[in-house]
Scaffold this active site. Structure first.
Site, mmCIF file in Angstrom:
data_model
loop_
_atom_site.group_PDB
_atom_site.id
_atom_site.type_symbol
_atom_site.label_atom_id
_atom_site.label_comp_id
_atom_site.label_asym_id
_atom_site.label_seq_id
_atom_site.Cartn_x
_atom_site.Cartn_y
_atom_site.Cartn_z
ATOM 1 N N ASP A 29 36.271 59.119 8.778
ATOM 2 C CA ASP A 29 37.539 59.086 8.046
ATOM 3 C C ASP A 29 37.372 59.599 6.622
ATOM 4 O O ASP A 29 38.149 60.428 6.152
ATOM 5 C CB ASP A 29 38.160 57.689 8.071
ATOM 6 C CG ASP A 29 37.220 56.568 7.654
ATOM 7 O OD1 ASP A 29 35.994 56.806 7.554
ATOM 8 O OD2 ASP A 29 37.710 55.443 7.435
ATOM 9 N N ALA A 107 32.983 40.958 11.917
ATOM 10 C CA ALA A 107 32.630 41.495 13.229
ATOM 11 C C ALA A 107 32.906 42.983 13.354
ATOM 12 O O ALA A 107 32.767 43.552 14.439
ATOM 13 C CB ALA A 107 33.392 40.736 14.324
ATOM 14 N N GLY A 108 33.304 43.633 12.267
ATOM 15 C CA GLY A 108 33.620 45.052 12.336
ATOM 16 C C GLY A 108 34.940 45.338 13.010
ATOM 17 O O GLY A 108 35.170 46.441 13.500
ATOM 18 N N SER A 111 39.125 42.585 9.947
ATOM 19 C CA SER A 111 39.853 41.390 9.517
ATOM 20 C C SER A 111 40.438 41.588 8.122
ATOM 21 O O SER A 111 41.495 41.036 7.802
ATOM 22 C CB SER A 111 38.926 40.174 9.533
ATOM 23 O OG SER A 111 37.797 40.373 8.688
ATOM 24 N N GLU A 144 41.878 47.096 -1.123
ATOM 25 C CA GLU A 144 40.483 47.041 -0.687
ATOM 26 C C GLU A 144 39.571 47.879 -1.575
ATOM 27 O O GLU A 144 38.456 47.471 -1.897
ATOM 28 C CB GLU A 144 40.368 47.487 0.768
ATOM 29 C CG GLU A 144 39.003 47.256 1.365
ATOM 30 C CD GLU A 144 39.043 46.882 2.841
ATOM 31 O OE1 GLU A 144 37.968 46.854 3.455
ATOM 32 O OE2 GLU A 144 40.135 46.614 3.369
ATOM 33 N N ASP A 156 41.405 51.683 8.846
ATOM 34 C CA ASP A 156 41.780 50.344 9.304
ATOM 35 C C ASP A 156 43.226 50.024 8.976
ATOM 36 O O ASP A 156 43.969 49.484 9.808
ATOM 37 C CB ASP A 156 40.859 49.299 8.669
ATOM 38 C CG ASP A 156 39.401 49.526 9.010
ATOM 39 O OD1 ASP A 156 39.135 50.206 10.018
ATOM 40 O OD2 ASP A 156 38.534 49.016 8.275
ATOM 41 N N TYR A 208 27.184 50.987 3.264
ATOM 42 C CA TYR A 208 28.320 51.853 3.585
ATOM 43 C C TYR A 208 28.495 52.906 2.491
ATOM 44 O O TYR A 208 28.644 54.103 2.773
ATOM 45 C CB TYR A 208 29.576 50.988 3.723
ATOM 46 C CG TYR A 208 30.821 51.691 4.184
ATOM 47 C CD1 TYR A 208 31.268 51.573 5.498
ATOM 48 C CD2 TYR A 208 31.582 52.464 3.314
ATOM 49 C CE1 TYR A 208 32.434 52.200 5.918
ATOM 50 C CE2 TYR A 208 32.735 53.097 3.723
ATOM 51 C CZ TYR A 208 33.159 52.954 5.030
ATOM 52 O OH TYR A 208 34.313 53.589 5.440
#
Length: 363
Positions: A29, A107-108, A111, A144, A156, A208
């Site tokens: 992305d 958990a990827g 959330s 974010e 996401d 990341y």
């Protein structure tokens, strides 16, 4: 962020937003590529009510925080997602926000985007801001990236807002195009099994961001705006040094796997999907180096137990894998995975039988 619903304030508006699974197209992305996520049925709910002051109070299960959105020094991490949305929407009205969720944390499965988008939808409806879905999506991305400090690419939030039932969302981060692609594995006697390794990952821990920076440096050296623009031939001729060559090779090959995956779905060739998932995981493991032992074991064992294909999903360094499994093999795959984890002394994984659900809405 805890997962039980607290008592909500009166006169509230409720926003609901789902977590997501990315079928294929990982770490592309922010490299201008294409990816194919779908929304989970698991979702986060935000009940938001007005206050008669300028303070923000956020509650979830037995946790609570109250303060000003521009003074977050003592705020726990999950509160920053909420406050970031309020800031991005330029809201000065005091708010009570009660959060509940059944999206697994760490958990990827996004959330964080589910939290942001549920708050954005609720605040917009409560205060009659009149923002479009695209504006609410962008407010969630800003929350974010700017308030939390997680350098995500927007995948996401896009799927949490725009998902449709029984579809995956093809997102092209180069052109900005978005397309709903029919994805209904149940009609082919298949299931998408999400395997939560319960190895928590945190996108603000540097791994990341390091991969993103390496990918961007590779693009600069190749003379392209984004790595998705590079061809395999140009990549092989460029003479990039390690690890930049492998980072670039993952992105260039992953974009082509996404295209092949979509073409297979359109042609109703579900038999072609498994090998593409397998190849994606190998690339993420070996070239982008964002897998971990638990994810590798989950993928290998799922295949051995009958999955057509499997791969890690999400940012990596822990989190979840997905497996495309014939319905009659789902129980056997779950059993084999549990046994494999226990045999290694690990906490057994959690499982979600995932099917594409709707995007964010006000309830």
């Amino acid at each position: 962020m805890p997962d039980h619903e607290p008592a909500a304030p009166s006169a509230t508006t409720t926003g609901v937003a789902p977590g997501r699974v990315n079928l294929i197209g990982e770490h592309v992305d922010y490299n201008g590529g294409r990816c194919l996520p779908f929304a989970l049925r698991q979702a986060t709910t935000a009940r938001v009510g007005r206050r008669d002051d300028d303070r923000l109070r956020v509650t979830s299960r037995d946790e609570a925080w109250e303060g000003r959105v521009d003074a977050l020094d003592d705020a726990p991490g999950w509160v920053r997602y909420v406050a970031g949305v309020v800031l991005a929407l330029d809201v000065t009205q005091g708010l009570d926000v009660a959060i509940s969720s059944d999206v697994p944390i760490g958990a990827g499965l996004s959330s964080s985007a589910a939290l942001e988008c549920s708050v954005a939808y609720a605040v917009d409806a409560l205060l009659d801001l009149g923002r479009t879905p695209e504006q609410l999506e962008q407010a969630s991305v800003r929350a974010e990236s700017e308030t939390v400090g997680a350098p995500t690419g927007g995948l996401d939030q896009a799927v949490s807002v725009h998902a449709e039932e029984h579809h995956a969302l093809l997102l092209d981060f180069g052109s900005g195009a978005r397309e709903q692609v029919r994805f209904d594995p149940a009609s082919h006697d298949l299931g998408v099994l999400v395997i939560d390794t319960r190895v928590s990952h945190e996108l603000t821990d540097g791994g990341y961001e390091a991969r993103r920076d390496q990918a961007w440096e590779a693009a600069r050296l190749l003379g392209v705006t984004t790595l998705a623009e590079a061809s395999p031939a140009a990549l092989e001729q460029a003479g990039l040094e390690e690890p930049l060559l492998r980072r670039a090779r993952h992105v260039v090959s992953e974009v082509r796997r996404v295209d092949a995956f979509v073409e297979a779905l359109r042609a109703d060739r579900w038999d072609l999907l498994g090998p593409l998932l397998d190849a994606s995981h190998a690339s993420l493991r070996d070239d982008y180096e964002v897998s971990c032992e638990e994810l590798d074991v989950a993928v290998e064992v799922a295949r051995e137990a009958g999955a057509l294909g499997a791969r890690m999903t999400g940012g990596g360094f822990g989190g979840s894998a997905i497996a495309l499994v014939p319905v009659e093999r789902l129980t056997a795959v779950r059993s084999a995975l549990t046994h494999a984890f226990v045999l290694r002394g690990w906490t057994p994984p959690d499982f979600i039988d995932a099917s594409p659900g709707p995007g964010a809405h006000v309830r």
